[in-house]
Motif scaffolding. Structure first.
Motif, PDB file in Angstrom:
ATOM      1  N   SER A   1     -56.868   9.060  78.660  1.00  0.00           N
ATOM      2  CA  SER A   1     -57.442   7.764  78.266  1.00  0.00           C
ATOM      3  C   SER A   1     -58.966   7.777  78.382  1.00  0.00           C
ATOM      4  O   SER A   1     -59.671   7.275  77.500  1.00  0.00           O
ATOM      5  N   SER A   2     -59.486   8.347  79.466  1.00  0.00           N
ATOM      6  CA  SER A   2     -60.944   8.437  79.607  1.00  0.00           C
ATOM      7  C   SER A   2     -61.515   9.433  78.608  1.00  0.00           C
ATOM      8  O   SER A   2     -62.632   9.258  78.106  1.00  0.00           O
TER       9      SER A   2
ATOM     10  N   ARG B   1     -60.363   9.823  75.600  1.00  0.00           N
ATOM     11  CA  ARG B   1     -60.438   9.049  74.351  1.00  0.00           C
ATOM     12  C   ARG B   1     -61.677   8.160  74.349  1.00  0.00           C
ATOM     13  O   ARG B   1     -62.354   8.020  73.328  1.00  0.00           O
ATOM     14  N   TYR B   2     -61.969   7.555  75.495  1.00  0.00           N
ATOM     15  CA  TYR B   2     -63.167   6.705  75.607  1.00  0.00           C
ATOM     16  C   TYR B   2     -64.413   7.527  75.270  1.00  0.00           C
ATOM     17  O   TYR B   2     -65.275   7.071  74.510  1.00  0.00           O
TER      18      TYR B   2
ATOM     19  N   VAL C   1     -59.370   0.322  78.248  1.00  0.00           N
ATOM     20  CA  VAL C   1     -60.005   1.364  79.060  1.00  0.00           C
ATOM     21  C   VAL C   1     -61.501   1.089  79.018  1.00  0.00           C
ATOM     22  O   VAL C   1     -62.078   0.931  77.933  1.00  0.00           O
TER      23      VAL C   1
ATOM     24  N   ASP D   1     -56.136   1.425  74.794  1.00  0.00           N
ATOM     25  CA  ASP D   1     -55.327   2.617  75.064  1.00  0.00           C
ATOM     26  C   ASP D   1     -54.116   2.607  74.128  1.00  0.00           C
ATOM     27  O   ASP D   1     -53.280   1.700  74.210  1.00  0.00           O
TER      28      ASP D   1
ATOM     29  N   SER E   1     -51.475   4.270  74.120  1.00  0.00           N
ATOM     30  CA  SER E   1     -50.181   4.493  74.760  1.00  0.00           C
ATOM     31  C   SER E   1     -49.622   3.242  75.433  1.00  0.00           C
ATOM     32  O   SER E   1     -48.421   3.156  75.692  1.00  0.00           O
ATOM     33  N   SER E   2     -50.492   2.256  75.699  1.00  0.00           N
ATOM     34  CA  SER E   2     -50.039   1.083  76.449  1.00  0.00           C
ATOM     35  C   SER E   2     -50.547  -0.248  75.914  1.00  0.00           C
ATOM     36  O   SER E   2     -49.966  -1.298  76.210  1.00  0.00           O
TER      37      SER E   2
ATOM     38  N   TYR F   1     -65.476  -0.564  75.470  1.00  0.00           N
ATOM     39  CA  TYR F   1     -64.066  -0.389  75.805  1.00  0.00           C
ATOM     40  C   TYR F   1     -63.341   0.255  74.640  1.00  0.00           C
ATOM     41  O   TYR F   1     -63.862   0.343  73.520  1.00  0.00           O
TER      42      TYR F   1
ATOM     43  N   GLU G   1     -53.321  -1.412  76.949  1.00  0.00           N
ATOM     44  CA  GLU G   1     -54.301  -1.840  77.948  1.00  0.00           C
ATOM     45  C   GLU G   1     -55.706  -1.443  77.483  1.00  0.00           C
ATOM     46  O   GLU G   1     -55.862  -0.629  76.577  1.00  0.00           O
TER      47      GLU G   1
ATOM     48  N   LYS H   1     -58.948   0.508  84.108  1.00  0.00           N
ATOM     49  CA  LYS H   1     -58.086  -0.053  83.070  1.00  0.00           C
ATOM     50  C   LYS H   1     -58.068  -1.558  83.221  1.00  0.00           C
ATOM     51  O   LYS H   1     -58.154  -2.091  84.336  1.00  0.00           O
TER      52      LYS H   1
END
Length: 206
Positions: free
Chosen positions: A85-86, A88-89, A45, A38, A40-41, A35, A43, A103
């Motif tokens: 986000s994906s 970044r993962y 990912v 994220d 930005s939030s 994981y 949360e 998420k």
């Protein structure tokens, strides 16, 4: 929030950032996952199997499901579309381990001391969000110096370190064997202070 609550929240956030692997137990069925947080939030990912999306109860054991697991995070898992986000993962892990991008919205996290951190308080945007690309570029400008900084701050010998994330507490470094957390000597207040810390660390390694 009292002092105990603040300490619990800080430790839970630190544990989430210090690891990028865990065991996701969906209705009790364990699956190893990777994981990221994220920026930005706040949360999570992650990648999951299709049948995990219908689970009533999902708990992420960090960094793995064991008797001595330092934290268990109750999350609601929801499918998401491919996005930054994906991307970044993939930058962190170089692959998608399971077929569905998802998420994880945190309900609460329980740490090994018995303290419980509220999900809304735990999920906060990275205060350095807008500066992440620049700060990673600054760290990656001299790989030899970054290697020495990693050795100094993490005790890990990383042949080809690549900074993939930055926040006020430290940086995430992709290594040949996974992601290594490199904490700053102390938390920074903003991007300018972070850049000064990076310049000092890199300069000291030359």
């Amino acid at each position: 929030m009292d002092d105990t609550g603040i300490k619990t929240l800080r430790r839970a956030r630190s544990l989430l950032r210090s690891h990028t692997t865990g065991t996701l137990l969906c209705d009790g069925t364990p699956t190893p996952v990777r994981y990221i947080v994220d920026p930005s939030s706040g949360e999570l990912v992650l990648c999951v199997e299709h049948d995990m999306l219908g689970a009533d109860d999902c708990v992420l054991a960090v960094p793995e499901d064991s008797f001595s697991c330092p934290m268990r995070v109750n999350i609601a898992v929801e499918e998401m579309a491919e996005s930054i986000s994906s991307d970044r993962y993939i930058a962190y892990h170089l692959r998608q381990d399971h077929p569905v991008w998802a998420k994880g919205t945190i309900s609460f996290a329980k740490i090994d001391s018995g303290g419980v951190a509220d999900g809304e308080a735990l999920m906060t945007p990275n205060p350095l969000l807008d500066a992440i690309p620049h700060l990673c570029k600054r760290l990656n400008a001299d790989r030899k110096a970054l290697r020495e900084v990693c050795r100094l701050l993490t005790k890990a010998d990383i042949e080809n370190p690549i900074a993939v994330g930055v926040d006020e507490e430290g940086s995430d470094i992709r290594a040949e064997f996974g992601v290594v957390r490199m904490n700053w000597p102390g938390p920074v207040e903003d991007a300018d202070e972070c850049e000064r810390v990076i310049a000092s660390l890199i300069g000291g390694a030359l």
